[in-house]
Design a protein around this motif. Structure first.
Motif, short mmCIF file in Angstrom:
data_model
loop_
_atom_site.label_atom_id
_atom_site.label_comp_id
_atom_site.label_asym_id
_atom_site.label_seq_id
_atom_site.Cartn_x
_atom_site.Cartn_y
_atom_site.Cartn_z
N CYS A 139 49.72 42.25 38.90
CA CYS A 139 48.39 42.42 38.30
C CYS A 139 48.11 43.91 38.08
O CYS A 139 47.61 44.31 37.01
CB CYS A 139 47.32 41.80 39.19
SG CYS A 139 47.24 39.99 39.15
N ASN A 146 42.15 41.80 39.50
CA ASN A 146 42.08 40.77 40.54
C ASN A 146 41.10 41.18 41.63
O ASN A 146 41.23 40.81 42.79
CB ASN A 146 43.47 40.52 41.14
CG ASN A 146 44.05 41.77 41.79
OD1 ASN A 146 43.52 42.87 41.62
ND2 ASN A 146 45.14 41.61 42.54
N LEU A 160 45.43 33.97 37.45
CA LEU A 160 45.98 35.33 37.42
C LEU A 160 47.43 35.32 36.97
O LEU A 160 47.86 36.15 36.16
CB LEU A 160 45.87 35.96 38.81
CG LEU A 160 44.47 36.32 39.29
CD1 LEU A 160 44.51 36.75 40.76
CD2 LEU A 160 43.85 37.43 38.44
#
Length: 232
Positions: A139, A146, A160
């Motif tokens: 991420c 996140n 995600l």
């Protein structure tokens, strides 16, 4: 193409020692677009979570006590993933747990019900060798926020991971276009070579320009006290 991004949460690390699935979260991609047709369920594992696992997911025995058992959700999960390509981070972990749950029910393995499995952890290790390739690390690497992720949750992690997967595989859907463009460019190039070459013009320096060039060389030579390579 239909793809399903899947994640689970479990009571511990090993289904062979009695650990169970307590949450399944899936998001659907069709032709690389999120559809909003998600699948999410909490499951009563009929046992407590390992304390270390509980710290990760926060799903207490009390919270899960009134949730359906895996036997109650197996059919709907099978229907949801039927024939899809699964995208999972560290796929052997989740698939091992799900296959164990189906085996307990004497059902065909979960693996046999899907078209294919893409392990984004294995892909990330190939793309970024020697680097951290956890979901959080990916991420960060791909600029996916996140910040709202305090604890692991199967549906949130699937959402995600879908963003991460799309970022990791960006450009793959243009391979065919690239090949067509390459073929087109090659044809155009062949056509261009069939045309007669233009006359190449050579513009020589005049005496004044040659003298100025020579003067510049002399100045450079003096600056380094006669050690210029062109005079050696």
């Amino acid at each position: 193409m239909r793809q399903v991004v899947l994640d689970t949460e479990t009571t511990g690390l090993n289904p062979r020692t009695g650990d169970r699935v307590i949450e399944v979260g899936c998001v659907e991609l069709i032709d690389r677009k999120l559809t909003g047709n998600n699948f999410h369920v909490y499951i009563n594992p009929e046992r407590d979570s390992d304390p270390r696992a509980l710290e990760i997911h926060g799903l207490t025995t009390e919270f899960l006590s009134d949730k359906p058992k895996f036997a109650d959700i197996a059919a709907s999960l099978s229907e949801y993933v039927q024939g899809a390509e699964l995208i999972i981070h560290n796929a052997s972990f989740d698939m091992g747990f799900l296959d164990a749950e189906y085996a307990k029910l004497k059902l065909s393995s979960f693996t046999s019900q899907v078209l294919n499995v893409v392990d984004t952890l294995a892909t990330a290790k190939e793309m970024h060798p020697g680097k951290r390739n956890s979901l959080d690390a990916l991420c960060d690497r791909y600029g996916i926020s996140n910040a709202h992720r305090q604890l692991h949750g199967a549906l949130l992690d699937s959402e995600l991971l879908a963003d991460v997967y799309l970022a990791m595989s960006r450009g793959q859907n243009s391979f065919v276009i690239d090949e067509e463009d390459h073929s087109s460019n090659a044809n155009n190039s062949d056509a261009a070579h069939e045309q007669p070459l233009a006359t190449i013009l050579v513009q020589a320096a005049n005496e004044e320009e040659l003298a100025a060039h020579q003067q510049s060389l002399v100045g450079l030579d003096k600056a380094v006290r006669g050690t210029c390579v062109w005079n050696s």
